[in-house]
Design a protein around this motif. Sequence first.
Motif, PDB file in Angstrom:
ATOM      1  N   GLN A 187       0.822  -1.209   0.000  1.00 13.62           N
ATOM      2  CA  GLN A 187       0.000   0.000   0.000  1.00 13.62           C
ATOM      3  C   GLN A 187       0.862   1.268   0.000  1.00 13.62           C
ATOM      4  OE1 GLN A 187      -2.353  -0.657   3.510  1.00 13.62           O
ATOM      5  NE2 GLN A 187      -3.741  -2.121   2.505  1.00 13.62           N
ATOM      6  N   VAL A 188       1.846   1.309   0.862  1.00 16.14           N
ATOM      7  CA  VAL A 188       2.668   2.520   0.942  1.00 16.14           C
ATOM      8  C   VAL A 188       3.509   2.681  -0.323  1.00 16.14           C
ATOM      9  CG1 VAL A 188       4.743   1.565   2.062  1.00 16.14           C
ATOM     10  CG2 VAL A 188       4.034   3.912   2.543  1.00 16.14           C
ATOM     11  N   ALA A 189       3.937   1.562  -0.927  1.00 18.36           N
ATOM     12  CA  ALA A 189       4.664   1.647  -2.196  1.00 18.36           C
ATOM     13  C   ALA A 189       3.761   2.206  -3.286  1.00 18.36           C
ATOM     14  CB  ALA A 189       5.198   0.272  -2.591  1.00 18.36           C
ATOM     15  N   ALA A 190       2.498   1.806  -3.287  1.00 20.95           N
ATOM     16  CA  ALA A 190       1.555   2.326  -4.276  1.00 20.95           C
ATOM     17  C   ALA A 190       1.345   3.818  -4.077  1.00 20.95           C
ATOM     18  CB  ALA A 190       0.227   1.577  -4.160  1.00 20.95           C
ATOM     19  N   TYR A 191       1.268   4.250  -2.827  1.00 18.08           N
ATOM     20  CA  TYR A 191       1.095   5.683  -2.565  1.00 18.08           C
ATOM     21  C   TYR A 191       2.311   6.481  -3.020  1.00 18.08           C
ATOM     22  CZ  TYR A 191       1.205  10.076  -0.072  1.00 18.08           C
ATOM     23  OH  TYR A 191       1.322  11.417   0.227  1.00 18.08           O
ATOM     24  N   VAL A 192       3.494   5.997  -2.691  1.00 20.24           N
ATOM     25  CA  VAL A 192       4.706   6.730  -3.052  1.00 20.24           C
ATOM     26  C   VAL A 192       4.853   6.842  -4.569  1.00 20.24           C
ATOM     27  CG1 VAL A 192       7.228   6.684  -2.984  1.00 20.24           C
ATOM     28  CG2 VAL A 192       5.925   6.202  -0.912  1.00 20.24           C
ATOM     29  N   ILE A 193       4.608   5.735  -5.286  1.00 15.21           N
ATOM     30  CA  ILE A 193       4.749   5.800  -6.744  1.00 15.21           C
ATOM     31  C   ILE A 193       3.658   6.666  -7.361  1.00 15.21           C
ATOM     32  CG2 ILE A 193       3.337   3.807  -7.375  1.00 15.21           C
ATOM     33  CD1 ILE A 193       6.754   4.808  -8.880  1.00 15.21           C
ATOM     34  N   SER A 194       2.514   6.770  -6.689  1.00 17.03           N
ATOM     35  CA  SER A 194       1.419   7.595  -7.232  1.00 17.03           C
ATOM     36  C   SER A 194       1.773   9.079  -7.243  1.00 17.03           C
ATOM     37  CB  SER A 194       0.142   7.373  -6.415  1.00 17.03           C
ATOM     38  OG  SER A 194       0.225   8.010  -5.142  1.00 17.03           O
ATOM     39  N   LEU A 195       2.773   9.466  -6.468  1.00 19.93           N
ATOM     40  CA  LEU A 195       3.169  10.874  -6.425  1.00 19.93           C
ATOM     41  C   LEU A 195       3.829  11.315  -7.723  1.00 19.93           C
ATOM     42  CD1 LEU A 195       4.665  10.924  -2.809  1.00 19.93           C
ATOM     43  CD2 LEU A 195       2.408  11.731  -3.523  1.00 19.93           C
ATOM     44  N   THR A 196       4.368  10.361  -8.483  1.00 24.04           N
ATOM     45  CA  THR A 196       5.062  10.708  -9.724  1.00 24.04           C
ATOM     46  C   THR A 196       4.670   9.818 -10.899  1.00 24.04           C
ATOM     47  OG1 THR A 196       6.907   9.263  -9.071  1.00 24.04           O
ATOM     48  CG2 THR A 196       7.077  11.606  -8.509  1.00 24.04           C
ATOM     49  N   ASP A 197       3.942   8.715 -10.643  1.00 26.74           N
ATOM     50  CA  ASP A 197       3.634   7.775 -11.719  1.00 26.74           C
ATOM     51  C   ASP A 197       2.338   7.043 -11.377  1.00 26.74           C
ATOM     52  OD1 ASP A 197       3.874   6.361 -14.029  1.00 26.74           O
ATOM     53  OD2 ASP A 197       5.824   5.460 -13.576  1.00 26.74           O
ATOM     54  N   PRO A 199       0.319   3.792 -10.208  1.00 26.85           N
ATOM     55  CA  PRO A 199       0.546   2.552  -9.460  1.00 26.85           C
ATOM     56  C   PRO A 199      -0.099   1.355 -10.146  1.00 26.85           C
ATOM     57  CG  PRO A 199      -1.193   3.820  -8.421  1.00 26.85           C
ATOM     58  CD  PRO A 199      -0.665   4.674  -9.541  1.00 26.85           C
ATOM     59  N   HIS A 200       0.349   0.157  -9.769  1.00 31.17           N
ATOM     60  CA  HIS A 200      -0.246  -1.062 -10.327  1.00 31.17           C
ATOM     61  C   HIS A 200      -1.719  -1.146  -9.965  1.00 31.17           C
ATOM     62  CE1 HIS A 200       3.702  -2.173 -11.435  1.00 31.17           C
ATOM     63  NE2 HIS A 200       4.101  -2.674 -10.268  1.00 31.17           N
ATOM     64  N   ASN A 201      -2.033  -0.839  -8.726  1.00 32.96           N
ATOM     65  CA  ASN A 201      -3.416  -0.939  -8.233  1.00 32.96           C
ATOM     66  C   ASN A 201      -3.794   0.374  -7.559  1.00 32.96           C
ATOM     67  OD1 ASN A 201      -5.875  -1.554  -7.126  1.00 32.96           O
ATOM     68  ND2 ASN A 201      -5.189  -3.390  -6.024  1.00 32.96           N
ATOM     69  N   PRO A 202      -4.501   1.269  -8.238  1.00 26.49           N
ATOM     70  CA  PRO A 202      -4.857   2.575  -7.669  1.00 26.49           C
ATOM     71  C   PRO A 202      -5.644   2.472  -6.355  1.00 26.49           C
ATOM     72  CG  PRO A 202      -5.254   2.554 -10.035  1.00 26.49           C
ATOM     73  CD  PRO A 202      -4.953   1.144  -9.642  1.00 26.49           C
ATOM     74  N   ALA A 203      -6.305   1.334  -6.133  1.00 28.94           N
ATOM     75  CA  ALA A 203      -7.100   1.183  -4.909  1.00 28.94           C
ATOM     76  C   ALA A 203      -6.221   1.148  -3.659  1.00 28.94           C
ATOM     77  CB  ALA A 203      -7.947  -0.087  -4.992  1.00 28.94           C
ATOM     78  N   LEU A 204      -4.924   0.874  -3.823  1.00 32.71           N
ATOM     79  CA  LEU A 204      -4.033   0.796  -2.670  1.00 32.71           C
ATOM     80  C   LEU A 204      -3.483   2.163  -2.258  1.00 32.71           C
ATOM     81  CD1 LEU A 204      -1.896  -2.353  -3.618  1.00 32.71           C
ATOM     82  CD2 LEU A 204      -3.929  -2.245  -2.159  1.00 32.71           C
ATOM     83  N   VAL A 205      -3.702   3.173  -3.092  1.00 32.65           N
ATOM     84  CA  VAL A 205      -3.090   4.479  -2.834  1.00 32.65           C
ATOM     85  C   VAL A 205      -3.619   5.108  -1.555  1.00 32.65           C
ATOM     86  CG1 VAL A 205      -2.841   6.834  -3.689  1.00 32.65           C
ATOM     87  CG2 VAL A 205      -2.572   4.885  -5.254  1.00 32.65           C
TER      88      VAL A 205
END
Length: 287
Positions: A187-197, A199-205
Amino acid sequence: MADKHIDDISGVETTGHEWDGIRELNNPLPRWWLWTFYATIVWAIGYVIVYPAIPMLKDATRGVINYSSRAELTKEVASAKAAQGALAQKIAASSMDQILADPQLTQFATAAGAAAFKVNCVPCHGSGAAGGAGYPNLNDNDWLWGGSAEAIHQTIAHGIRSSDDPETRLSEMPAFAEILKPDQIRQVAAYVISLTDKPHNPALVEPGKQVFADNCASCHGENAQGNREFGAPNLADAIWLRVHGEDEIAKQVQAPKHGVMPAWQARLGETTVKELAVYVHSLGGGE
């Protein structure tokens, strides 16, 4: 002599050389060429007398003027070192702000720092200081500990996690595999990557944002823009030091990699460290 061949057209004796029916005329050399040739012989003899010229077993003839190109070079190098020594002493006695305020000192320190960088820093940061995997790019604006000349000087002088310097910069990201559950790390990896790209699963952001706030914001900041006091990188600018992509971020969260930079002051001396700091500061990313 009777056997000499005379050219029928020119009436000039030939040399006896013949090729494909063509004979070489034995014309005398031009006088100007002969006198030039004789002059070079005289000049060469004079040169051998005046200058060192003839090699011996262990030395060479000295010449009447006892000239030595090596002695002249040694004198020029000593003169250059004396001139540089005065500037180096001024750099040693000046603060970073004073060096940058003096155009002559700045120019000298930048040139000297560039030379020191090639000898000591290129293996990690690259010849263009663009860094590499795990090694920071020194040309951009992303500074873990600050990009001012003074901050750069502190980093170079005392290093990062350098075991032989008590004033080294220290920051340790804990291994969150022992703190967070596997789904929380995703989940936290999805949030961090969402800041610039993406994520694989937007629901985890969204749940990842909460995990970040609870565990990571104290160092990286509420907006994930980093904290230089802790050497915590900005996670919202797409400039990555050790990882690329969501999966790599998750691995870094689980078991973070910690780089080490040597403390250079004890090895190079205060003057060279200041020169390096001025050079790095001049690369474009310095503040």
